[in-house]
Write a protein that holds these residues in place. Structure first.
Motif, PDB file in Angstrom:
ATOM      1  N   GLU A 317      13.676   1.416  13.873  1.00 15.50           N
ATOM      2  CA  GLU A 317      13.130   0.300  13.106  1.00 15.50           C
ATOM      3  C   GLU A 317      14.147  -0.832  12.989  1.00 15.50           C
ATOM      4  OE1 GLU A 317      11.999   2.019   9.427  1.00 15.50           O
ATOM      5  OE2 GLU A 317      10.201   3.023  10.233  1.00 15.50           O
ATOM      6  N   LEU A 318      15.410  -0.477  12.807  1.00 14.67           N
ATOM      7  CA  LEU A 318      16.453  -1.495  12.716  1.00 14.67           C
ATOM      8  C   LEU A 318      16.601  -2.242  14.037  1.00 14.67           C
ATOM      9  CD1 LEU A 318      18.813  -2.803  11.163  1.00 14.67           C
ATOM     10  CD2 LEU A 318      20.267  -0.966  12.019  1.00 14.67           C
ATOM     11  N   LEU A 319      16.573  -1.500  15.153  1.00 14.96           N
ATOM     12  CA  LEU A 319      16.687  -2.144  16.464  1.00 14.96           C
ATOM     13  C   LEU A 319      15.516  -3.077  16.709  1.00 14.96           C
ATOM     14  CD1 LEU A 319      17.935  -2.537  19.255  1.00 14.96           C
ATOM     15  CD2 LEU A 319      16.767  -0.459  20.010  1.00 14.96           C
ATOM     16  N   SER A 324      13.317  -8.506  17.260  1.00 11.94           N
ATOM     17  CA  SER A 324      12.364  -9.505  16.765  1.00 11.94           C
ATOM     18  C   SER A 324      13.079 -10.735  16.238  1.00 11.94           C
ATOM     19  CB  SER A 324      11.506  -8.882  15.655  1.00 11.94           C
ATOM     20  OG  SER A 324      10.613  -9.828  15.125  1.00 11.94           O
ATOM     21  N   ASP A 325      14.169 -10.545  15.506  1.00 22.84           N
ATOM     22  CA  ASP A 325      14.914 -11.686  14.971  1.00 22.84           C
ATOM     23  C   ASP A 325      15.547 -12.510  16.076  1.00 22.84           C
ATOM     24  OD1 ASP A 325      14.242 -10.816  12.460  1.00 22.84           O
ATOM     25  OD2 ASP A 325      16.176  -9.855  12.052  1.00 22.84           O
ATOM     26  N   THR A 326      16.074 -11.841  17.099  1.00 21.68           N
ATOM     27  CA  THR A 326      16.712 -12.548  18.216  1.00 21.68           C
ATOM     28  C   THR A 326      15.684 -13.288  19.045  1.00 21.68           C
ATOM     29  OG1 THR A 326      18.396 -10.818  18.305  1.00 21.68           O
ATOM     30  CG2 THR A 326      18.250 -12.291  20.199  1.00 21.68           C
ATOM     31  N   ASP A 327      14.482 -12.712  19.137  1.00 22.25           N
ATOM     32  CA  ASP A 327      13.436 -13.269  20.002  1.00 22.25           C
ATOM     33  C   ASP A 327      12.562 -14.289  19.284  1.00 22.25           C
ATOM     34  OD1 ASP A 327      12.213 -13.428  22.468  1.00 22.25           O
ATOM     35  OD2 ASP A 327      10.669 -11.978  21.956  1.00 22.25           O
ATOM     36  N   THR A 333      10.092 -13.290  26.369  1.00 24.28           N
ATOM     37  CA  THR A 333      10.514 -12.024  25.777  1.00 24.28           C
ATOM     38  C   THR A 333      11.914 -11.688  26.252  1.00 24.28           C
ATOM     39  OG1 THR A 333       9.543 -10.797  27.624  1.00 24.28           O
ATOM     40  CG2 THR A 333       8.153 -11.174  25.684  1.00 24.28           C
ATOM     41  N   LEU A 334      12.599 -10.902  25.446  1.00 21.68           N
ATOM     42  CA  LEU A 334      13.942 -10.483  25.830  1.00 21.68           C
ATOM     43  C   LEU A 334      13.881  -9.578  27.049  1.00 21.68           C
ATOM     44  CD1 LEU A 334      15.544  -9.632  22.386  1.00 21.68           C
ATOM     45  CD2 LEU A 334      16.076 -11.571  23.828  1.00 21.68           C
ATOM     46  N   SER A 335      14.825  -9.719  27.943  1.00 21.48           N
ATOM     47  CA  SER A 335      14.883  -8.836  29.093  1.00 21.48           C
ATOM     48  C   SER A 335      15.368  -7.466  28.650  1.00 21.48           C
ATOM     49  CB  SER A 335      15.848  -9.402  30.149  1.00 21.48           C
ATOM     50  OG  SER A 335      17.173  -9.349  29.667  1.00 21.48           O
ATOM     51  N   GLN A 336      15.159  -6.478  29.520  1.00 22.09           N
ATOM     52  CA  GLN A 336      15.609  -5.127  29.205  1.00 22.09           C
ATOM     53  C   GLN A 336      17.116  -5.106  28.986  1.00 22.09           C
ATOM     54  OE1 GLN A 336      14.882  -2.301  32.284  1.00 22.09           O
ATOM     55  NE2 GLN A 336      15.410  -0.538  31.031  1.00 22.09           N
TER      56      GLN A 336
END
Length: 456
Positions: A317-319, A324-327, A333-336
């Motif tokens: 959940e933290l990750l 979500s905050d970074t994106d 969307t963030l890459s892998q």
């Protein structure tokens, strides 16, 4: 100036003509590629009848504005390499570690194109020249800039060539190569390449194992003892959570943690039985903690760290919140790779040990024990498997415990259909593994003494 007389053999099917040239039949037609008109003259058949059929097929493709049988889009190797890596990240969903290995392997071929090839087009490769160039390159064995550089070992060289072969298989599938272009790395017959300078594999015997454990400090001993008695990979051990360990019944579970961006190398989850000495060691390591990684960094205080005592669900959940905050606010969307970077930070803050730290502790302890020929924690896994073989443990139990993929028959492994119909009971697995580990009682006695010591 006299105009050249057209061959009487040239015939036409719509926008495609076919003609005889030096005993073989060729096509001629024009098609648009990225808005540019391109001439095609492929050799297609040995007989006129086959040439006519192929000409009709190509003409139909041209009429419908579809890619023809012989169309391809020339790309530079740099673009091909990036497309290959993106394919493994977004389509195949390969693990980040696999993508890193592929990136490192293909970097050699990109360097070769930049240094030695007049053209950067992917199909201008000369595989024999590349192999000769590659054998002269010097690399840092562990990637650290201060490490003494050396030439590639045969196994490393073969791995690079195998990855390059996969790149060109992908390129052919994506029509980045001429249709008549053969994979240059398939011609090298890599499976028969001799391995003459492989690094020797060190396998512990009973005296070496005990001497190693006696020279290990209190932080390193439990790590290497569990590696030795459970046959885990280093990555599996450092990502082991307290909730993966059943100390009451003497089992640990090696599980994929996809939401935290870590997966077992072969994706095969498994349960590994623990002897009572291993259970005692883990009880002392875990202490009063209830969640988080089993093995934590030296001097890491799990109770004072915000993430030090979180279970897997809380870490996930933290990750997701950090992603979500970074994106937020971005249309992309963030890459892998970025997700993996954030996941590593979560693992790190939870106290996870770096795999490099496990390796350096192994080297330091082996040196103190006079075992200079051993320099890799993988020796524990080799020794564990060898001890099981010495004890005549059933091959299927060995395979299950080590988490290996069946290699010969997808339905049942090397045992064929017998492997399909055989279902190993947990009690049988536990009994056989314990019987094998009891063959070396000295290290188990040392572990009992260590676990009972009144140390923090």
């Amino acid at each position: 100036m006299r105009r050249r007389k057209k061959s009487s053999q040239r015939k036409r099917v719509g926008r495609v003509s076919y003609y005889l040239h030096h005993g073989a039949w060729y096509l001629y037609y024009l098609e648009y590629q990225s808005g540019v008109k391109v001439q095609r003259r492929p050799k297609v058949a040995e007989t006129e009848e086959e040439a006519a059929q192929i000409a009709a097929q190509v003409n139909a493709q041209l009429a419908s504005s579809s890619p023809t049988l012989f169309s391809f889009r020339s790309v530079s190797f740099s673009k091909l390499r990036q497309a290959f890596l993106n394919h493994h990240e977004t389509v195949v969903n390969s693990s980040p570690a696999t993508i890193r290995r592929y990136r490192s392997a293909t970097q050699h071929l990109e360097n070769y194109f930049n240094e030695c090839r007049p053209s950067d087009l992917a199909h201008s490769i000369r595989s024999d020249h590349f192999v000769a160039w590659l054998r002269k390159q010097k690399i840092s064995p562990n990637g650290h800039p201060n490490t003494a550089r050396r030439t590639l070992r045969d196994k490393g060289l073969r791995f690079i060539l195998e990855v390059c072969r996969s790149v060109y298989i992908y390129a052919a599938q994506q029509r980045f190569l001429p249709p008549t272009f053969e994979n240059p790395f398939s011609k090298l017959n890599l499976e028969r390449m001799k391995i003459e300078d492989a690094k020797p594999i060190f396998v512990f015997d009973v005296e070496d194992e005990l001497r190693f454990f006696q020279n290990a400090d209190d932080w390193a001993f439990p790590i290497h003892f569990i590696l030795a008695k459970a046959g885990l990979r280093s990555g599996e051990l450092i990502h082991l959570l307290i909730e993966d360990v059943d100390l009451e019944n003497g089992w640990l579970r090696v599980r994929n943690k996809t939401e935290l961006h870590w997966k077992v190398k072969t994706r095969r989850e498994r349960s590994v039985p623990l002897v009572k000495e291993a259970v005692a060691v883990l009880r002392r390591v875990i202490g009063n903690r209830t969640s988080g990684p089993v093995f934590i960094r030296h001097q890491f205080d799990a109770f004072s760290s915000p993430l030090g005592n979180l279970d897997q669900m809380a870490l996930q959940e933290l990750l997701q919140q950090r992603i979500s905050d970074t994106d937020s606010g971005s249309v992309l969307t963030l890459s892998q790779t970025m997700d993996e970077k954030l996941a590593r930070s979560v693992w790190r803050e939870a106290g996870v040990v770096r795999s490099e730290r496990v390796r350096t502790s192994f080297i330091r302890t082996a040196k103190a024990a006079g075992l200079k020929q051993s320099s890799c924690p993988k020796s524990w896994r080799h020794s564990f498997a060898t001890l099981l073989q010495d004890a005549n443990v059933d091959p299927l139990i060995r395979q299950i415990t080590l988490g290996h993929k069946p290699s010969e028959d997808a339905r049942g492994g090397s045992l064929g259909m017998t492997g399909v119909y055989t279902h190993t009971r947990a009690t049988t697995q536990k009994r056989e593994i314990e019987r094998a580990l009891r063959l070396w009682p000295q290290s188990l006695a040392f572990a009992r003494q260590w676990a009972s010591a009144n140390k923090v």
